[in-house]
Design an enzyme around this catalytic site. Sequence first.
Site, PDB file in Angstrom:
ATOM      1  N   HIS A 241       0.806  -1.228   0.000  1.00 48.66           N
ATOM      2  CA  HIS A 241       0.000   0.000   0.000  1.00 48.66           C
ATOM      3  C   HIS A 241       0.842   1.282   0.000  1.00 48.66           C
ATOM      4  O   HIS A 241       0.788   2.075  -0.924  1.00 48.66           O
ATOM      5  CB  HIS A 241      -0.922   0.017   1.235  1.00 48.66           C
ATOM      6  CG  HIS A 241      -1.800  -1.174   1.382  1.00 48.66           C
ATOM      7  ND1 HIS A 241      -2.853  -1.467   0.544  1.00 48.66           N
ATOM      8  CD2 HIS A 241      -1.785  -2.177   2.296  1.00 48.66           C
ATOM      9  CE1 HIS A 241      -3.453  -2.574   0.935  1.00 48.66           C
ATOM     10  NE2 HIS A 241      -2.827  -3.035   1.985  1.00 48.66           N
TER      11      HIS A 241
HETATM   12  O1  RIB Z   1      -5.048  -0.002   4.623  1.00 49.20           O
HETATM   13  C1  RIB Z   1      -3.658   0.038   4.464  1.00 49.20           C
HETATM   14  C2  RIB Z   1      -3.053   1.133   5.282  1.00 49.20           C
HETATM   15  O2  RIB Z   1      -3.296   0.914   6.661  1.00 49.20           O
HETATM   16  C3  RIB Z   1      -1.523   1.186   5.167  1.00 49.20           C
HETATM   17  O3  RIB Z   1      -1.082   2.489   5.405  1.00 49.20           O
HETATM   18  C4  RIB Z   1      -1.077   0.289   6.278  1.00 49.20           C
HETATM   19  O4  RIB Z   1       0.252   0.567   6.715  1.00 49.20           O
HETATM   20  C5  RIB Z   1      -2.070   0.649   7.345  1.00 49.20           C
HETATM   21  O5  RIB Z   1      -1.601   1.832   7.986  1.00 49.20           O
END
Ligand code: RIB
Length: 312
Positions: A241
């Site tokens: 992500h």
């Molecule tokens: O949904 C993914 C996000 O939430 C990313 O930033 C992960 O590190 C968590 O913080």
Amino acid sequence: MSSATRRPVILDCDPGTDDAHALWLALASPEIDLRLVTVSGGNVGLDRTLANALAVTGLAGACVPVARGAERPLLGRFRSETAVHGDDGLAGVVLPRGGEAIGGLAADAIRDLLRGADPGEFTVVGIAPPTNLALALATEPALAARIGEIVLMAGAWGEGNWTPAAEFNAASDPEALAVLLGLGVPVTLVTLELTAQALVTPARIEALRRAGGGACLAASRRIMEATPPSRRMGGRGHALHDPCAVAWLVAPELFGARKAAVSVECGQGPGRGRTHVDRWGKTKGEATVTLPETLDADGFFALLAERLARLP
Ligand code: RIB
Ligand code: CA
């Protein structure tokens, strides 16, 4: 890269396995002048996320100031995601202890930096529950004029990953996200639909192995190997992500994007934290948010390998 074309960046994170790769990508990229790292609770508790941020930046030999931030969202408490990140936040991968955080609170450090900035000078990258950013800017909204773009890994136009309705960062602090969406600063929203295209697979991990032998690249690879495959991804791997938010700044040519109207649900019902992303102009909302929709995934992983290979 001349300093004139390097973007001054404030990065807010909750390391977190994917936050670690995002920090290393930012530190390895000459397009980015990382001026401040702020940390909140989120994936795991703040004491752990702060130690992880210091260890990750320390392993890269970076001198960037790291500031301790919010232990809890504006309302309620953070719910950690240890099933993905492990109790330590880095999937059990132990890094050498990093340095010390700067004194004071993240929100104050953000405001101090912005007060001395020119209009639109800073880019803010948020890859955590956006509590620190909201605290900084809600108490001094005039500072928003010093920010040229806010890039957030948050939200989804479809199914969430924390609840059926909501993505983790948005669900953790929807009120904070609403503050950022209401500032009038250009926002780029990197959603789950975009990051699902950045799928870590064994072949892509192997390509990292061939890219070089530095400690950061090795640690990145070990964290990827230790992160469990996601059921949401059909067990084929896990989405990377947070580095997508940094890659948007470093290699925008890897993305296809459109403008969309975005709002966030702040009620207490099952839809809390849902981002309502209007991609087709079906609402009266103004399409001001930049919404990356497509990613050249092979180009993304090639960028990640090439940049991380530059680190110690
Ligand atoms: O949904 C993914 C996000 O939430 C990313 O930033 C992960 O590190 C968590 O913080
Ligand atoms: Ca994160």
